[in-house]
Design an enzyme around this catalytic site. Structure first.
Site, PDB file in Angstrom:
ATOM      1  CB  CYS A   2      26.091  41.899  16.285  1.00 44.18           C
ATOM      2  SG  CYS A   2      27.058  43.345  15.799  1.00 44.18           S
ATOM      3  N   GLY A  29      28.499  40.809  22.025  1.00 45.98           N
ATOM      4  CA  GLY A  29      28.802  42.216  21.806  1.00 45.98           C
ATOM      5  C   GLY A  29      28.467  43.021  23.032  1.00 45.98           C
ATOM      6  CG  ASN A 103      25.840  38.585  13.818  1.00 51.55           C
ATOM      7  OD1 ASN A 103      25.732  37.390  14.063  1.00 51.55           O
ATOM      8  ND2 ASN A 103      27.008  39.187  13.867  1.00 51.55           N
ATOM      9  CE1 TYR A 243      36.525  34.050  23.156  1.00 50.16           C
ATOM     10  CE2 TYR A 243      35.391  35.276  21.446  1.00 50.16           C
ATOM     11  CZ  TYR A 243      35.915  35.218  22.707  1.00 50.16           C
ATOM     12  OH  TYR A 243      35.830  36.289  23.538  1.00 50.16           O
ATOM     13  CG  ASP A 346      42.892  29.858  25.648  1.00 44.79           C
ATOM     14  OD1 ASP A 346      41.636  29.820  25.652  1.00 44.79           O
ATOM     15  OD2 ASP A 346      43.530  30.915  25.799  1.00 44.79           O
ATOM     16  CG  ASP A 347      39.083  29.919  22.833  1.00 41.93           C
ATOM     17  OD1 ASP A 347      39.111  30.753  21.913  1.00 41.93           O
ATOM     18  OD2 ASP A 347      39.131  30.239  24.038  1.00 41.93           O
TER      19      ASP A 347
HETATM   20  P1  5GP Z   1      45.126  36.788  22.124  1.00 42.79           P
HETATM   21  O1  5GP Z   1      45.898  35.693  21.516  1.00 42.79           O
HETATM   22  O2  5GP Z   1      44.494  37.656  21.045  1.00 42.79           O
HETATM   23  O3  5GP Z   1      45.876  37.618  23.092  1.00 42.79           O
HETATM   24  O4  5GP Z   1      43.942  36.176  22.952  1.00 42.79           O
HETATM   25  C1  5GP Z   1      43.417  34.917  22.731  1.00 42.79           C
HETATM   26  C2  5GP Z   1      42.311  34.745  23.737  1.00 42.79           C
HETATM   27  O5  5GP Z   1      41.245  35.644  23.376  1.00 42.79           O
HETATM   28  C3  5GP Z   1      41.712  33.360  23.757  1.00 42.79           C
HETATM   29  O6  5GP Z   1      41.684  32.940  25.112  1.00 42.79           O
HETATM   30  C4  5GP Z   1      40.290  33.507  23.255  1.00 42.79           C
HETATM   31  O7  5GP Z   1      39.365  32.850  24.116  1.00 42.79           O
HETATM   32  C5  5GP Z   1      40.013  34.974  23.250  1.00 42.79           C
HETATM   33  N1  5GP Z   1      39.395  35.444  22.004  1.00 42.79           N
HETATM   34  C6  5GP Z   1      39.407  34.842  20.792  1.00 42.79           C
HETATM   35  N2  5GP Z   1      38.726  35.593  19.894  1.00 42.79           N
HETATM   36  C7  5GP Z   1      38.256  36.661  20.532  1.00 42.79           C
HETATM   37  C8  5GP Z   1      37.463  37.777  20.135  1.00 42.79           C
HETATM   38  O8  5GP Z   1      37.031  37.908  18.974  1.00 42.79           O
HETATM   39  N3  5GP Z   1      37.173  38.688  21.111  1.00 42.79           N
HETATM   40  C9  5GP Z   1      37.618  38.565  22.389  1.00 42.79           C
HETATM   41  N4  5GP Z   1      37.288  39.504  23.286  1.00 42.79           N
HETATM   42  N5  5GP Z   1      38.372  37.524  22.801  1.00 42.79           N
HETATM   43  C10 5GP Z   1      38.693  36.582  21.883  1.00 42.79           C
HETATM   44 MG    MG Z   2      39.713  32.862  26.273  1.00 41.25          MG
END
Ligand code: 5GP
Ligand code: MG
Length: 459
Positions: A2, A29, A103, A243, A346-347
């Protein structure tokens, strides 16, 4: 997760400042948002589901008069995504009214709920309301009550609270979620989850709110009250660096952008590869991608353009579109990809649903090879402290090896940053952070709570 903010701005409309601060925290959020403002007497508030820009307009903000405000943008992890769970929460004590924004996630909510008076009616389903009720049922001044709650509440909580004429901000003894304070240009203070909220209101970063610290801001100025943190281990969330936080924020004087850039450089040292170009998945991995390129000597290119307006869509695509949902968010820059051997930074890979689609999209655009590089170690364990990854089932790295994940994503190679490399890049010791999602060791979460959450989530 949050985003929260608290404003104490003598002679100014605090709600307006809180609005601009929250706008900079919208990434924390998108489900609901709200602002409560106090003018020395009355507290007025407005909150609703959706994005800030859809909730507030000139008229609504003008009604929220007063020089003190607290605001919240919600990303639900406990409690459903419904408007009674939107914050700030408004409560009443013998001392007067207060508004409260939280939060984090508590890890002993059930135990705390059991200590509340049997006549207390809970309207929401969130841990935040239990905490607000504890303040209502405590004795003494507001400061006494907050100090009492800090003694018993476990888990993650960064909180802003305003009474009719004072602003409070406090952080749990572990310091899991960030919170910092700045000074406003015409006098007064602003507290926010991240320092990126200060620029839009012209505030100067002062410092972090310390773990276990209670700030009290009144017409006379700022007071700091430290509570005992001796029995608590510092546990700032590592995922803020990976992230969650905006790259233009800083945490303990350390720039998030520079930390991510260093992660990218470190990743290039740990997982070099012969390739033609480096790109990042926008936006969160861009600094890491630029770092990887700098260290490897390869050119950095934009391989995907992200639609800036997509955010969280409230209209779900139909089944035919769903398989293309990555295309709603990204379009490839074919000219940068065709025939190239591409390093994609990617992160994180969390559930592993996005990444295979990105790899496929890059191949469709003509990439000859796709080498995935991730600026975090594998996320193998759930988070109980506010990040939306609740069960082992949903985490791809909890269930598959790196080679299996590579195969599932369709990439030619896959390299994750090591935990030691991550800590070097951030410039912190592992002992001062929560890395529970990487190791399964949580400095701050009772084992009984872990099994309870998993039992609930796996039903
Ligand atoms: P996934 O592996 O879950 O399909 O997606 C990973 C991607 O989601 C990464 O590119 C990252 O930047 C993003 N991501 C990581 N943590 C979160 C989160 O808590 N919420 C959202 N909306 N995206 C996230
Ligand atoms: Mg991403």
């Amino acid at each position: 997760m949050c985003g929260i903010t608290g404003v104490f701005a003598p002679g100014r409309d605090a709600a307006r400042l809180a609005y601009f601060a929250l706008y900079a925290l919208q990434h924390r959020g998108q489900e609901s948002a709200g602002i409560a403002a106090a003018d020395g007497g009355t507290i007025r508030s407005h909150k609703a589901m959706g994005l800030l820009s859809a909730i507030f307009d000139e008229d609504i903000l003008s009604d929220l008069s007063g020089h003190i405000a607290v605001g919240h943008t919600r990303y639900s992890t406990t409690g459903s995504s419904i408007v009674v769970n939107a914050q700030p929460l408004l409560e009443r004590t013998e001392l007067g009214d207060f508004a409260f924004a939280h939060n984090g996630n508590l890890t002993n909510t059930d135990d705390l709920r059991a200590t509340l008076s049997p006549t207390t009616v809970l309207q929401a389903t969130s841990d935040s309301e239990v905490m607000a009720k504890l303040i209502v049922e405590s004795k003494g001044t507001m400061l006494d009550r907050i100090a009492a709650v800090l003694k018993v509440a476990r888990g993650a909580y960064s909180i802003v609270l305003c009474t009719q004429d004072e602003l409070y901000a406090f952080r749990d003894p572990w310091g899991v979620r960030p919170l910092c304070i700045g000074t406003l240009p015409d006098g007064g203070y602003i507290v926010a989850s991240e320092s990126c909220a200060f620029g839009p209101v012209g505030a100067q970063y002062l410092r972090e709110v310390e773990r276990g610290e209670i700030l009290r801001i009144t017409g006379k100025g700022l007071e700091s009250h430290r509570t005992s943190v001796e029995s608590a281990i510092p546990a700032l969330c590592m995922f803020e660096y990976i992230y969650f936080s905006r790259p233009d924020s800083k945490l303990d004087e350390r720039s998030i952008y520079m930390a991510r850039y260093a992660m990218g450089r470190q990743l290039a040292k740990e997982h070099p590869i012969e390739a033609d170009v480096v790109m990042a998945v926008p936006d969160s991995a861009v600094a890491g991608g630029i770092g990887y390129a700098a260290e490897s000597g390869l050119p950095y290119v934009e391989g995907l353009i992200k639609n800036r307006y997509i955010g969280r869509t409230f209209i779900s695509p139909d089944q035919k579109m769903r398989s293309r949902d990555v295309h709603l968010k990204f379009n490839p820059v074919v000219e940068n990809l065709r025939g190239q051997r591409v390093v994609v930074v990617d992160d994180s890979i969390v559930r592993g649903t996005t990444t295979p689609r990105i790899v496929a999209l890059l191949r469709e655009a003509g990439a000859r090879e796709v080498h995935l590089r991730i600026t975090s170690p594998p996320i193998k364990h759930p988070c109980y402290l506010g990040v939306d990854m609740a069960t082992y089932d949903e985490l791809i790295a909890a269930n598959y090896t790196v080679e299996e994940i590579r195969a599932k994503t369709g990439a030619d190679s896959l390299g994750y940053l090591s935990l030691a490399g991550l800590m070097t890049a951030i410039g912190r010791e592992r002992e001062e952070m929560c890395v529970g999602c990487l190791t399964g060791e949580y400095p701050n979460v009772p084992a009984t709570h872990q099994t309870r959450v998993l039992a609930k989530a796996e039903i």
